[in-house]
Design an enzyme around this catalytic site. Structure first.
Site, PDB file in Angstrom:
ATOM      1  N   HIS A   1      -5.995  -1.459  11.525  1.00  0.00           N
ATOM      2  CA  HIS A   1      -6.971  -2.051  12.441  1.00  0.00           C
ATOM      3  C   HIS A   1      -8.001  -1.037  12.917  1.00  0.00           C
ATOM      4  O   HIS A   1      -9.156  -1.379  13.157  1.00  0.00           O
ATOM      5  CB  HIS A   1      -6.252  -2.664  13.653  1.00  0.00           C
TER       6      HIS A   1
ATOM      7  N   ASN B   1     -12.533   7.873   5.070  1.00  0.00           N
ATOM      8  CA  ASN B   1     -13.447   7.107   4.208  1.00  0.00           C
ATOM      9  C   ASN B   1     -14.692   7.907   3.853  1.00  0.00           C
ATOM     10  O   ASN B   1     -15.382   8.419   4.732  1.00  0.00           O
ATOM     11  CB  ASN B   1     -13.856   5.805   4.898  1.00  0.00           C
TER      12      ASN B   1
ATOM     13  N   GLY C   1       3.228   7.929  -1.186  1.00  0.00           N
ATOM     14  CA  GLY C   1       3.046   8.905  -2.251  1.00  0.00           C
ATOM     15  C   GLY C   1       2.334  10.146  -1.755  1.00  0.00           C
ATOM     16  O   GLY C   1       2.722  11.278  -2.078  1.00  0.00           O
ATOM     17  N   LYS C   2       1.284   9.957  -0.961  1.00  0.00           N
ATOM     18  CA  LYS C   2       0.558  11.094  -0.412  1.00  0.00           C
ATOM     19  C   LYS C   2       1.392  11.838   0.634  1.00  0.00           C
ATOM     20  O   LYS C   2       1.315  13.076   0.740  1.00  0.00           O
ATOM     21  CB  LYS C   2      -0.763  10.635   0.207  1.00  0.00           C
TER      22      LYS C   2
ATOM     23  N   THR D   1     -12.057  -1.111  12.465  1.00  0.00           N
ATOM     24  CA  THR D   1     -13.017  -0.004  12.444  1.00  0.00           C
ATOM     25  C   THR D   1     -12.657   1.034  11.376  1.00  0.00           C
ATOM     26  O   THR D   1     -11.502   1.206  11.013  1.00  0.00           O
ATOM     27  CB  THR D   1     -13.085   0.703  13.812  1.00  0.00           C
TER      28      THR D   1
ATOM     29  N   TYR E   1       0.641   4.356  -2.406  1.00  0.00           N
ATOM     30  CA  TYR E   1      -0.373   5.368  -2.118  1.00  0.00           C
ATOM     31  C   TYR E   1      -0.062   6.122  -0.825  1.00  0.00           C
ATOM     32  O   TYR E   1      -0.042   7.346  -0.797  1.00  0.00           O
ATOM     33  CB  TYR E   1      -1.745   4.703  -2.035  1.00  0.00           C
TER      34      TYR E   1
ATOM     35  N   ARG F   1       0.818  -1.213   0.000  1.00  0.00           N
ATOM     36  CA  ARG F   1       0.000   0.000   0.000  1.00  0.00           C
ATOM     37  C   ARG F   1       0.851   1.263   0.000  1.00  0.00           C
ATOM     38  O   ARG F   1       0.318   2.374  -0.081  1.00  0.00           O
ATOM     39  CB  ARG F   1      -0.910   0.018   1.236  1.00  0.00           C
TER      40      ARG F   1
ATOM     41  N   ARG G   1     -13.355  -0.740  -2.201  1.00  0.00           N
ATOM     42  CA  ARG G   1     -13.620  -0.068  -0.928  1.00  0.00           C
ATOM     43  C   ARG G   1     -14.846  -0.690  -0.275  1.00  0.00           C
ATOM     44  O   ARG G   1     -15.788  -1.110  -0.947  1.00  0.00           O
ATOM     45  CB  ARG G   1     -13.796   1.436  -1.150  1.00  0.00           C
TER      46      ARG G   1
END
Length: 439
Positions: free
Chosen positions: A384, A285, A259-260, A321, A256, A253, A297
């Site tokens: 998590h 989200n 990268g951000k 969560t 992304y 991951r 997603r």
């Protein structure tokens, strides 16, 4: 024999070539005075002076009539002339011209229409942002390479003279004259950003560099849409903007996540080193109409599976969560951030926290109470816990989400049902979600 030419009534012309100019008359003040007094010229001169004087005397009063009677003119810290009232302190002029795009509008004056570019504007969040900007009266340029964006998302703006659509990849430079740049271009779902991780990194780094360069050249304000993924698998809960994160720099991951994080670094370096006006939003989200049906997603997965009568796939034990905000809340937060005076970063998300099992239960209640749940092995580096602390956004932007999951989810389901079963007469849900902002 000599002949003589005679002229009747005239003397014979002189053969002399000598030139004698008119004698100069001595200068006298009597002549100009006489000119002014003739035909009442002096009277008209005084009338003209009086009219011009009255215009300049009355002009300040004309503008003052549009301002609160309690307002007074004061210079601010940037030497701008501002109206200061009990309710507002509004910048009007800076260096002899109107304040740039980030300033508020003087009282009594109509807001100046802006020229705004939205990269990734044909995507899920971008298209809703475009709707709000167009409704506000701005001229909007959408820049999108349609890797995840869809023309159908902005089709209803075609033919509007204030709307432009450019098929372009932000990895390549782009020259435009704009006031504001909303930089949303980047695949945001695991399915899409893992498809070509190197391209994802280039979009985040090179694409952000290109857009920051454009902002520097034309003096535009720049807003970067970063992500809650910069926090990685957080060791702090809930996450504040001061938390530096717990990110695996070599994981699947990281194209992304990192990268951000790099995009945020570039944004702040342009701000500090080149005086570019920047804003940074960390988006949590988000769900709503126009999401890709199969983007990996969790909300879109559950909704599409329930509509197709497929089991809802829960990864791991389902106790991880997430926090889910409706897209109209996010768009409101982005616009407040852009128009405000604070750089950020700001967490933009709904602090309501759901486990994956709780989300699956809400989807079942909304679509199909008989839907089954299927457990699968968890994905690598899946966080998590994820919950934003939005205290900073509340205090400095006056922003907080208004739409609950149980109110927003049915609107998303309506859009997905139309697309899953092939009924796309309208192409999209048109502004149904906006009414929820006022609820």
């Amino acid at each position: 024999m000599t002949s003589t030419l005679s002229y009747r009534g005239h003397e014979a012309p002189s053969n002399s070539d000598e030139y004698s100019p008119k004698p100069e008359k001595p200068w006298s003040i009597i002549r100009p005075v006489d000119y002014l007094l003739r035909e009442q010229r002096l009277l008209f001169i005084f009338i003209g002076i009086a009219i011009a004087s009255m215009f300049f005397i009355l002009q300040p009063g004309f503008f003052a009539s549009n301002v609160d009677e309690n307002a007074r003119f004061v210079p601010d810290q940037h030497h701008r002339v501002v109206y200061e009232t009990p309710l507002s302190r509004v910048a009007q002029y800076h260096s002899g011209s109107m304040v740039n795009s980030g300033a508020k509008v003087p009282l009594g004056l109509k807001r100046k229409s802006l020229r705004v570019v939205v990269t990734g504007g044909a995507g899920f969040v971008g298209s809703h942002l475009v709707d709000r900007l167009m409704a506000r009266g701005d001229s909007v340029i959408v820049v999108d390479n349609f890797f995840t964006g869809r023309k159908e998302n902005v089709l209803h703006h075609f033919g509007n003279p204030r709307f432009e659509l450019i098929r372009h990849d932000v990895v390549e430079p782009l020259l435009l004259e704009v006031d504001q740049i909303y930089h949303l271009a980047c695949p945001a779902s695991p399915v899409h950003y893992k498809h070509n991780p190197v391209k994802t990194i280039k979009t985040n780094v090179v694409g952000t560099l290109n857009m920051l360069g454009l902002a520097k050249r034309v003096g535009a304000r720049f807003l970067l849409t970063s992500t809650s993924e910069v926090y990685g698998d957080p060791l702090e809960h809930p996450q504040t903007e001061a938390y530096w994160g717990n990110v695996n720099p070599i994981g699947v991951r990281s194209c992304y996540d990192e990268g951000k994080r790099t995009a945020e670094t570039l944004t702040m370096d342009y701000h500090r080193g080149a005086n570019v006006e920047v804003r940074i939003a960390r988006i949590f989200n988000t769900y709503g109409p126009r999401m890709c049906l199969d983007d990996g997603r969790v909300v879109s997965n559950f909704v599409a599976q329930a509509l197709r009568k497929e089991p809802l796939t829960v990864y791991g034990d389902g106790k991880q969560t997430r926090s889910f905000q409706y897209v109209s809340d996010l768009v409101e937060g982005l616009m407040r951030l852009m128009e405000g005076e604070h750089v950020g970063p700001f967490n933009l998300g709904n602090p309501g926290e759901f486990t994956m099992l709780e989300l699956a239960q809400v989807v079942k209640e909304t679509i199909d109470p008989n839907a089954k749940i299927e457990f699968r092995p968890n994905t690598e580096d899946d966080p998590h816990k994820r919950k934003p602390d939005i205290t900073k956004a509340k205090d400095l932007l006056g922003w907080q989400p208004k739409v609950s999951l149980r109110k927003g989810l049915p609107l998303m389901v309506e859009d997905f049902r139309r697309r899953v079963f092939g009924d796309e007469k309208d192409g999209s849900i048109k502004n149904k979600h906006t009414s929820l902002n006022d609820s």
